[in-house]
Design an enzyme around this catalytic site. Structure first.
Site, PDB file in Angstrom:
ATOM      1  N   ASP A   9     -22.443  56.375 -43.805  1.00  0.00           N
ATOM      2  CA  ASP A   9     -23.556  55.528 -44.184  1.00  0.00           C
ATOM      3  C   ASP A   9     -24.060  54.852 -42.903  1.00  0.00           C
ATOM      4  O   ASP A   9     -23.312  54.728 -41.917  1.00  0.00           O
ATOM      5  CB  ASP A   9     -23.081  54.498 -45.202  1.00  0.00           C
ATOM      6  CG  ASP A   9     -24.135  53.462 -45.516  1.00  0.00           C
ATOM      7  OD1 ASP A   9     -25.234  53.853 -45.941  1.00  0.00           O
ATOM      8  OD2 ASP A   9     -23.863  52.269 -45.318  1.00  0.00           O
ATOM      9  N   ALA A  10     -25.285  54.392 -42.910  1.00  0.00           N
ATOM     10  CA  ALA A  10     -25.865  53.806 -41.695  1.00  0.00           C
ATOM     11  C   ALA A  10     -25.801  52.278 -41.690  1.00  0.00           C
ATOM     12  O   ALA A  10     -25.090  51.669 -40.874  1.00  0.00           O
ATOM     13  CB  ALA A  10     -27.303  54.269 -41.527  1.00  0.00           C
ATOM     14  N   TYR A  11     -26.531  51.651 -42.602  1.00  0.00           N
ATOM     15  CA  TYR A  11     -26.729  50.200 -42.551  1.00  0.00           C
ATOM     16  C   TYR A  11     -25.518  49.455 -43.110  1.00  0.00           C
ATOM     17  O   TYR A  11     -25.139  49.628 -44.259  1.00  0.00           O
ATOM     18  CB  TYR A  11     -28.011  49.825 -43.298  1.00  0.00           C
ATOM     19  CG  TYR A  11     -29.221  50.426 -42.634  1.00  0.00           C
ATOM     20  CD1 TYR A  11     -29.697  49.910 -41.430  1.00  0.00           C
ATOM     21  CD2 TYR A  11     -29.855  51.538 -43.171  1.00  0.00           C
ATOM     22  CE1 TYR A  11     -30.792  50.489 -40.793  1.00  0.00           C
ATOM     23  CE2 TYR A  11     -30.951  52.115 -42.543  1.00  0.00           C
ATOM     24  CZ  TYR A  11     -31.407  51.591 -41.348  1.00  0.00           C
ATOM     25  OH  TYR A  11     -32.485  52.158 -40.711  1.00  0.00           O
ATOM     26  N   ARG A  45     -29.962  41.184 -47.377  1.00  0.00           N
ATOM     27  CA  ARG A  45     -29.171  42.390 -47.627  1.00  0.00           C
ATOM     28  C   ARG A  45     -28.899  42.582 -49.119  1.00  0.00           C
ATOM     29  O   ARG A  45     -29.027  43.691 -49.650  1.00  0.00           O
ATOM     30  CB  ARG A  45     -27.857  42.307 -46.857  1.00  0.00           C
ATOM     31  CG  ARG A  45     -26.902  43.470 -47.094  1.00  0.00           C
ATOM     32  CD  ARG A  45     -27.520  44.795 -46.698  1.00  0.00           C
ATOM     33  NE  ARG A  45     -26.537  45.864 -46.716  1.00  0.00           N
ATOM     34  CZ  ARG A  45     -26.829  47.150 -46.623  1.00  0.00           C
ATOM     35  NH1 ARG A  45     -28.092  47.530 -46.494  1.00  0.00           N
ATOM     36  NH2 ARG A  45     -25.891  48.074 -46.646  1.00  0.00           N
ATOM     37  N   SER A 121     -28.033  58.324 -45.412  1.00  0.00           N
ATOM     38  CA  SER A 121     -28.477  56.945 -45.592  1.00  0.00           C
ATOM     39  C   SER A 121     -29.645  56.817 -46.550  1.00  0.00           C
ATOM     40  O   SER A 121     -30.466  57.731 -46.690  1.00  0.00           O
ATOM     41  CB  SER A 121     -28.887  56.370 -44.226  1.00  0.00           C
ATOM     42  OG  SER A 121     -29.454  55.080 -44.350  1.00  0.00           O
ATOM     43  N   ASN A 122     -29.721  55.646 -47.185  1.00  0.00           N
ATOM     44  CA  ASN A 122     -30.920  55.273 -47.936  1.00  0.00           C
ATOM     45  C   ASN A 122     -32.128  55.101 -47.022  1.00  0.00           C
ATOM     46  O   ASN A 122     -33.265  55.112 -47.481  1.00  0.00           O
ATOM     47  CB  ASN A 122     -30.686  53.946 -48.662  1.00  0.00           C
ATOM     48  CG  ASN A 122     -29.945  54.101 -49.976  1.00  0.00           C
ATOM     49  OD1 ASN A 122     -29.846  55.193 -50.523  1.00  0.00           O
ATOM     50  ND2 ASN A 122     -29.421  52.997 -50.477  1.00  0.00           N
TER      51      ASN A 122
END
Length: 227
Positions: A9-11, A45, A121-122
């Site tokens: 995942d990224a964030y 977030r 990622s989203n």
């Protein structure tokens, strides 16, 4: 375990989502954030994730950059921060979030061992491209996969299926890594091997599947993937 690819995942996993508000608060002219930035960051977030889930349920997809802006607008209004310049600065910083300190060395170990690593990622492609470039990790990644290919946010199974489409390996040969407990649970339910990066020491989510590994940071991912 035999692992053919590591998917991140990224964030919040590779990129520090609190960095935008924290860095803005330290800049001249942003003194209004000195006390508020942790609360702003947390609300931003939380709303960002909430909006992604609600849009997926409602069938009203939009890209993650729009979700990120909508969430920031809500968070700023909740704190009475009516400042267009600050909004613009926060969004600019979000496009180039810093990675967590252990990320470059961890990805380098995977690359040097010949194990491909990629992002799922989203985030929209433009957002992800900016973040990867800013963090200087582009040459350490085999690919950057975005939910925009299927038009729905995680944890929809179609998103995790992008990994199989791209790398062509069995589900149980994917090590999926996320800082989001719900994302790790979604990937585990899909059939991936999973590691939850639980930096805050939160309880495990009560969902139909649970992460196989719970870690405090990303530094030991190569140890898991390469053994």
């Amino acid at each position: 375990m035999t692992i053919s690819v590591c998917i991140f995942d990224a964030y919040g996993t590779l990129f520090d989502v609190s960095a935008a508000a924290r860095e803005a608060a330290a800049e001249p002219g942003c003194e209004s954030l000195a006390r508020l930035w942790p609360t702003l960051s947390d609300r931003w977030r939380a709303k960002q994730l909430e909006y992604s889930w609600l849009r997926a349920i409602m069938g009203e997809h939009t890209d993650f950059w729009q979700v990120t802006q909508d969430a920031l607008d809500w968070a700023m209004e909740s704190l009475d921060l009516a400042d267009n310049s600050l909004r613009a600065r926060l969004l600019d910083l979000y496009r180039r979030l810093s990675s967590y300190p252990e990320v470059p060395a961890m990805l380098t170990r995977l690359r040097d061992a010949g194990l491909p690593a990629a992002i799922l990622s989203n985030g929209s492609p433009g957002m992800l491209g900016d973040a990867v470039q800013s963090a200087g990790i582009g040459d350490l990644l085999a690919d950057v996969l975005s939910v925009e290919s299927v038009g729905v946010f995680k944890p929809d199974a179609r998103v995790y299926g992008l990994v199989i489409d791209r790398f062509g390996c069995p589900r149980d040969q994917v090590l999926f890594v996320s800082s989001n407990g719900w994302d790790a649970a979604g990937a585990a339910h899909y059939g991936f091997r999973t590691a939850w990066v639980n930096r805050a020491g939160a309880p495990v989510d009560r969902l139909p599947a649970r992460p196989e590994h719970v870690l405090s940071d990303l530094s030991t991912i190569p140890d898991l993937a390469l053994t």
